[in-house]
Design a protein around this motif. Sequence first.
Motif, mmCIF file in Angstrom:
data_model
loop_
_atom_site.group_PDB
_atom_site.id
_atom_site.type_symbol
_atom_site.label_atom_id
_atom_site.label_comp_id
_atom_site.label_asym_id
_atom_site.label_seq_id
_atom_site.Cartn_x
_atom_site.Cartn_y
_atom_site.Cartn_z
ATOM 1 N N VAL A 15 18.595 -2.372 -3.133
ATOM 2 C CA VAL A 15 20.041 -2.215 -3.233
ATOM 3 C C VAL A 15 20.466 -0.848 -2.703
ATOM 4 C CG1 VAL A 15 22.000 -2.122 -4.819
ATOM 5 C CG2 VAL A 15 20.154 -3.752 -5.215
ATOM 6 N N LEU A 16 19.701 0.177 -3.054
ATOM 7 C CA LEU A 16 20.022 1.523 -2.593
ATOM 8 C C LEU A 16 19.940 1.633 -1.078
ATOM 9 C CD1 LEU A 16 18.417 4.057 -5.089
ATOM 10 C CD2 LEU A 16 20.767 4.026 -4.277
ATOM 11 N N GLU A 17 18.943 0.996 -0.501
ATOM 12 C CA GLU A 17 18.784 1.090 0.945
ATOM 13 C C GLU A 17 19.920 0.391 1.687
ATOM 14 O OE1 GLU A 17 14.796 -0.227 1.977
ATOM 15 O OE2 GLU A 17 14.154 1.878 1.957
ATOM 16 N N LYS A 18 20.582 -0.573 1.034
ATOM 17 C CA LYS A 18 21.656 -1.335 1.687
ATOM 18 C C LYS A 18 23.046 -0.912 1.218
ATOM 19 C CE LYS A 18 18.682 -5.427 2.057
ATOM 20 N NZ LYS A 18 18.472 -6.835 1.597
ATOM 21 N N PRO A 39 15.970 9.051 2.667
ATOM 22 C CA PRO A 39 16.512 9.765 3.833
ATOM 23 C C PRO A 39 18.038 9.765 3.890
ATOM 24 C CG PRO A 39 14.647 8.404 4.480
ATOM 25 C CD PRO A 39 14.961 8.055 3.061
ATOM 26 N N ALA A 40 18.657 8.663 3.475
ATOM 27 C CA ALA A 40 20.121 8.573 3.551
ATOM 28 C C ALA A 40 20.791 9.618 2.662
ATOM 29 C CB ALA A 40 20.588 7.178 3.150
ATOM 30 N N ALA A 87 31.470 -12.074 3.766
ATOM 31 C CA ALA A 87 30.452 -11.367 4.538
ATOM 32 C C ALA A 87 29.210 -11.029 3.723
ATOM 33 C CB ALA A 87 31.044 -10.089 5.132
ATOM 34 N N GLY A 88 29.175 -11.414 2.448
ATOM 35 C CA GLY A 88 28.011 -11.134 1.623
ATOM 36 C C GLY A 88 28.318 -10.156 0.502
ATOM 37 N N GLN A 89 27.256 -9.667 -0.123
ATOM 38 C CA GLN A 89 27.412 -8.748 -1.244
ATOM 39 C C GLN A 89 27.538 -7.312 -0.761
ATOM 40 O OE1 GLN A 89 23.834 -10.277 -3.176
ATOM 41 N NE2 GLN A 89 25.054 -10.796 -4.980
ATOM 42 N N SER A 90 28.171 -6.495 -1.577
ATOM 43 C CA SER A 90 28.374 -5.092 -1.204
ATOM 44 C C SER A 90 28.321 -4.235 -2.461
ATOM 45 C CB SER A 90 29.726 -4.918 -0.506
ATOM 46 O OG SER A 90 29.916 -3.568 -0.114
ATOM 47 N N GLY A 128 23.257 -8.426 -19.291
ATOM 48 C CA GLY A 128 22.498 -8.588 -18.071
ATOM 49 C C GLY A 128 23.153 -7.800 -16.954
ATOM 50 N N VAL A 129 22.416 -7.567 -15.886
ATOM 51 C CA VAL A 129 22.930 -6.807 -14.738
ATOM 52 C C VAL A 129 22.649 -7.588 -13.469
ATOM 53 C CG1 VAL A 129 22.905 -4.599 -13.534
ATOM 54 C CG2 VAL A 129 22.405 -4.670 -15.962
ATOM 55 N N ALA A 130 23.622 -7.585 -12.577
ATOM 56 C CA ALA A 130 23.466 -8.298 -11.308
ATOM 57 C C ALA A 130 24.165 -7.519 -10.207
ATOM 58 C CB ALA A 130 24.064 -9.703 -11.418
ATOM 59 N N LEU A 131 23.900 -7.916 -8.976
ATOM 60 C CA LEU A 131 24.655 -7.368 -7.859
ATOM 61 C C LEU A 131 26.089 -7.872 -7.955
ATOM 62 C CD1 LEU A 131 22.148 -7.856 -4.883
ATOM 63 C CD2 LEU A 131 22.509 -5.831 -6.307
ATOM 64 N N LEU A 132 26.996 -7.121 -7.397
ATOM 65 C CA LEU A 132 28.386 -7.558 -7.385
ATOM 66 C C LEU A 132 28.524 -8.853 -6.588
ATOM 67 C CD1 LEU A 132 29.998 -4.071 -6.869
ATOM 68 C CD2 LEU A 132 30.318 -5.533 -8.867
ATOM 69 N N PRO A 133 29.486 -9.691 -6.913
ATOM 70 C CA PRO A 133 29.651 -10.971 -6.215
ATOM 71 C C PRO A 133 29.887 -10.802 -4.708
ATOM 72 C CG PRO A 133 30.911 -10.947 -8.250
ATOM 73 C CD PRO A 133 30.428 -9.550 -8.037
ATOM 74 N N ALA A 134 29.551 -11.835 -3.993
ATOM 75 C CA ALA A 134 29.672 -11.823 -2.537
ATOM 76 C C ALA A 134 31.017 -12.376 -2.101
ATOM 77 C CB ALA A 134 28.551 -12.647 -1.911
#
Length: 446
Positions: A390-393, A141-142, A319-322, A310-316
């Motif tokens: 990840v996409l939803e956030k 939806p976004a 306020a957390g990860q973005s 390897g693949v990971a979320l970007l560091p936090a």
Amino acid sequence: MRVWPLLSGVSGYDRAIARSTRRRSVTLRLTHKLLAGAVMLACAGLAQAATLTISCGTVGQDYDSCKRLTDEWARKTGNTVQLLSIPNSSTEILDLYKKMFASHAADVDVVIVDAVWPAQIGEHLLDLKEAASDEVKKHFPALIQNNTVHERLVALPWFADVGLLYYRKDLLDKYQQPVPKTWEEFTHAARVVQEGERQGGRADFSGYVWEGKAYEGLTCNALEWVHSDGGGTFVDNTTGQISIDVAKTGGAFDRAAQWVGTISPKTVLGFGEEEARSVFQNGNAAFMRNWHYVWDLLQGADSRVKDKVGVALLPAGEAGQSATLGGWQLGVSKYSRHQKQATELVMYLTSEKIQKRRAIEGAYMPTYPALYRDSEVKASSPFFGELHDVLEKAVPRPAAITAARYNAVSASIWDAAHEVLKGQTRGEEAAKKLKDDLSRLKGEQW
């Protein structure tokens, strides 16, 4: 020998000849009509066939994928599709579009549209809401909301994207470093690996490569740094208010500036996506920030890091990860002479079936949530299953809310960040100036 008498009047023989002649005449007339009808149908088919021009991405494998799929569609439909050569830089592509649309040029029928462009060029694109009425509800939806301008669906999602952290699994194991969860852990790990590799004789090895050039890619990086530290999104995506926390934004800028010349080469200030990928893919960096499209390229036969990434979320941050929301859409120019065929081409390329193929063959992130649960799609990439959340956030850039002024907004952001990265000003000074600049751009309202 029997002699046939000379017959007078109309004999049975004459009547037979006459009947045969009439049948041949009727048959010939019918044949002529059928042939004429076939010729008319053929001409009608030729009249309906069209030569379309589409602009596709030029980064990595985007061009080849688009060429292969448009050729398939052309063979199925009898149309012809030509690919328009466009720049690598998204900023330059947008400038090209604006010039073409300003002259109402019919040179291009289908255009590839960055996630931040719908509000800027939507008035020049067809409304696809009716044509895609059955598909709209199947996408995230976004993304549909992002592509809807004044209740007009000006583009359909082609593939999604988010900023991700790529790392060398083998080197983290070699130097006993965990996958970093915070910016502090990340900086430490990048320094440890870089020092170890340089001591081993690799003087050109870097800890981290990323998009540091003054362009849209730097805005994406800056948004991730600042948002992860709780510094806002520069402009609030709902209210349109300037949302810069000067201290936190300045601190995030300063932290990134400390990477330049230490864990990142000074030349990173001229890097876009492909420059960063080239360094990392050739085995000359421990970490890389980039988009999802590079995964398949890193696993190619000519990649020096195949099976080592390897693949990971970007560091936090505090306020957390973005992760910045990206991706590309397809729209139809309202100046196209072949709007029907162009719309059909867009519907084909953005369909769930084609997106599944692109996910499996090229690791493109689908815009259909259902495909993240598809067993074949999940098997094609080791981290596809995690990307749904990840996409939803993911954090969108303030493009929709700032509309036609977004390009100026983004330029102000990347200029402010670049000044700090070059060491020409401090983070808080740049953040304060950026806040004032954005306030002036906004005026009373966007």
